[in-house]
Motif scaffolding. Sequence first.
Motif: not given
Length: 321
Positions: A281, A297, A313
């Motif tokens: 991230p 995600d 993510s």
Amino acid sequence: MPVRVVEGAIQHYAWGDPDFIPKLLGVAGRGQPWAELWLGTHPNGPTLLEDGSPLSDLTGKLPYLLKVLSAREPLSLQAHPTTEQAIEGHARGVFDDDQAKPELLVALTEFEALCGFRPYGSTIDYLRRLGADQFADFVQEHGEDSLADLYRGAFDATATITGLESVEDRQARWAWTLGEKYGHNDPSVAATLLLNYVTLQPGQALHLTAGNLHAYLRGSGIELMNASDNVVRGGLTVKEVNVDLLLEVVDLAPLREPIMKVTDGRYPLPEAGVQLIHLAPGDSHTAAGHELAIALDGTTLYLSPGTPVFADSHTYVVTPL
């Protein structure tokens, strides 16, 4: 061109986990086995753009295939052909694709697998520690011919496999479990004891070259491979097996270091000219080619050449080497 969300193809093979991929994508699993999510242009599972048109309209035929794999039950004992074997086999209708299928797998959960032959001296020592002395004697006598001679009926593995019932060793427990399912005298069950057993932790990886005999046992991961679906199965499956062809394509050379060495979150697949990179991230990346990405995600993306992406993510991207 901006980043484009794409829709991968789901494969509901019987060994698939019913929960991992649906949870990743944020959809209902409906009790089905969700074995693989495919991203690429392979005709057995082409990726679609938001308007329903095929990704290949933008990219042409991609040389790689990106997957999420999630196994609740073991996959078949299998190997993949070399490029030369694939071309020859495709010409005579044996293989669907005319190229090899080297692959790498990066674990997303704890992941158990059998892959490549353990050095034979180590296998003999291992079998003796298990108390499987008859099988150890067989391997000592037959060496690299052990696999072929197992399949040709030169050794009855029944006593070896049933004798593992109370042995406290993870690989032995898997062999006994597979023997319960497929038969204690199944040569493929005994063959699992010749292979390296590995447990990957998230982020660790396997690189399986042509001819590597392997079976994934349990867990979920990201796979990257050539755009090929050529598989030769020897057993541990209800699907079609071809032992003679398996013995033609299998690489009997010992694999001394089955777990891949990883540097800076990069997982190269040189046979396909691409690599899988991990973006944490906040990391950024600019596409150098027609690239596909899977974020944890649940977002699946296509990146055209020159497109920047910022990871919200943990994300895995296929990029040229």
